[in-house]
Design a protein around this motif. Structure first.
Motif, short mmCIF file in Angstrom:
data_model
loop_
_atom_site.label_atom_id
_atom_site.label_comp_id
_atom_site.label_asym_id
_atom_site.label_seq_id
_atom_site.Cartn_x
_atom_site.Cartn_y
_atom_site.Cartn_z
N TYR A 129 3.71 21.74 1.28
CA TYR A 129 4.04 21.80 -0.14
C TYR A 129 3.95 20.42 -0.80
O TYR A 129 3.94 20.32 -2.02
N ASN A 130 3.86 19.34 -0.02
CA ASN A 130 3.77 18.00 -0.60
C ASN A 130 2.37 17.43 -0.57
O ASN A 130 2.14 16.35 -1.09
N ARG A 131 1.42 18.09 0.03
CA ARG A 131 0.07 17.54 0.11
C ARG A 131 -0.56 17.49 -1.28
O ARG A 131 -0.58 18.46 -2.00
N GLY A 132 -1.08 16.35 -1.63
CA GLY A 132 -1.70 16.16 -2.93
C GLY A 132 -0.72 15.86 -4.03
O GLY A 132 -1.10 15.74 -5.19
N ASN A 133 0.55 15.74 -3.71
CA ASN A 133 1.58 15.42 -4.70
C ASN A 133 2.09 14.01 -4.49
O ASN A 133 2.00 13.46 -3.41
N CYS A 134 2.64 13.45 -5.55
CA CYS A 134 3.25 12.13 -5.48
C CYS A 134 4.73 12.25 -5.81
O CYS A 134 5.15 13.22 -6.44
N ARG A 135 5.47 11.25 -5.37
CA ARG A 135 6.91 11.21 -5.66
C ARG A 135 7.13 10.19 -6.76
O ARG A 135 6.68 9.06 -6.65
N TYR A 136 7.83 10.58 -7.81
CA TYR A 136 8.11 9.69 -8.93
C TYR A 136 9.61 9.56 -9.08
O TYR A 136 10.35 10.54 -9.00
N ALA A 175 0.82 -1.22 0.00
CA ALA A 175 0.00 0.00 0.00
C ALA A 175 0.85 1.26 0.00
O ALA A 175 0.46 2.28 -0.56
N GLY A 176 2.01 1.21 0.61
CA GLY A 176 2.86 2.39 0.69
C GLY A 176 3.47 2.79 -0.63
O GLY A 176 3.88 3.93 -0.82
N GLY A 177 3.53 1.89 -1.59
CA GLY A 177 4.16 2.18 -2.86
C GLY A 177 3.28 2.96 -3.81
O GLY A 177 3.76 3.48 -4.81
N CYS A 178 2.00 3.09 -3.54
CA CYS A 178 1.10 3.74 -4.49
C CYS A 178 0.19 4.72 -3.75
O CYS A 178 -1.02 4.58 -3.75
N ALA A 179 0.81 5.68 -3.10
CA ALA A 179 0.03 6.64 -2.33
C ALA A 179 0.73 7.98 -2.33
O ALA A 179 1.92 8.08 -2.64
N THR A 180 -0.01 9.00 -1.95
CA THR A 180 0.61 10.31 -1.81
C THR A 180 1.51 10.30 -0.58
O THR A 180 1.42 9.40 0.26
N GLU A 181 2.36 11.29 -0.45
CA GLU A 181 3.24 11.35 0.70
C GLU A 181 2.44 11.47 2.00
O GLU A 181 2.80 10.89 3.03
N THR A 207 16.73 9.96 -9.98
CA THR A 207 16.30 11.17 -9.29
C THR A 207 14.82 11.07 -8.95
O THR A 207 14.05 10.36 -9.61
N ILE A 208 14.42 11.77 -7.90
CA ILE A 208 13.03 11.76 -7.46
C ILE A 208 12.41 13.11 -7.79
O ILE A 208 12.97 14.16 -7.46
N VAL A 209 11.23 13.08 -8.41
CA VAL A 209 10.51 14.28 -8.80
C VAL A 209 9.19 14.28 -8.04
O VAL A 209 8.50 13.26 -7.95
N ILE A 210 8.83 15.43 -7.47
CA ILE A 210 7.53 15.59 -6.79
C ILE A 210 6.61 16.34 -7.74
O ILE A 210 6.93 17.45 -8.18
N ALA A 211 5.48 15.73 -8.08
CA ALA A 211 4.53 16.34 -9.01
C ALA A 211 3.11 15.91 -8.62
O ALA A 211 2.92 15.03 -7.80
N ARG A 212 2.13 16.55 -9.23
CA ARG A 212 0.74 16.18 -8.98
C ARG A 212 0.53 14.71 -9.31
O ARG A 212 1.09 14.20 -10.28
N CYS A 213 -0.28 14.05 -8.53
CA CYS A 213 -0.55 12.63 -8.75
C CYS A 213 -1.34 12.43 -10.03
O CYS A 213 -2.18 13.26 -10.39
#
Length: 96
Positions: free
Chosen positions: A76-83, A18-24, A89-95
């Protein structure tokens, strides 16, 4: 496998999946719930010394841990996902 090890292993597997497919925010809430449940279970066992106290402590700890984990997510991370990009490299963007 003993009955006492099946439940923790099952919960750990569910948390990993479950942790692999969720917002922060969701990941932090889940992590907080797991830490809170573990801490609450230990505290319940130490205080009450029986299974009922252990389960009650785990439930209470999970609720508090989830609330704290969710509330402490940086705004600043609410509603965003980490890709993770192919180069690592890790990018934070809208889910998506």
């Amino acid at each position: 496998m003993a009955r006492t090890t099946i439940l923790p292993l099952t919960l750990a597997a569910v948390a990993a999946i479950a942790g692999g497919c969720a917002t922060e925010q969701n990941q932090r809430g889940l992590g907080g719930a797991l830490v809170g449940a573990g801490t609450g279970a230990v505290a319940g066992q130490l205080i009450g010394g029986n299974a009922t106290s252990t389960v009650a402590g785990a439930a209470g700890g999970a609720l508090v841990g989830a609330a704290v984990g969710t509330a402490t997510t940086p705004s600043y991370n609410r509603g965003n996902c980490r890709y993770r990009q192919p180069d690592g490299t890790i990018v934070i963007a809208r889910c998506r």
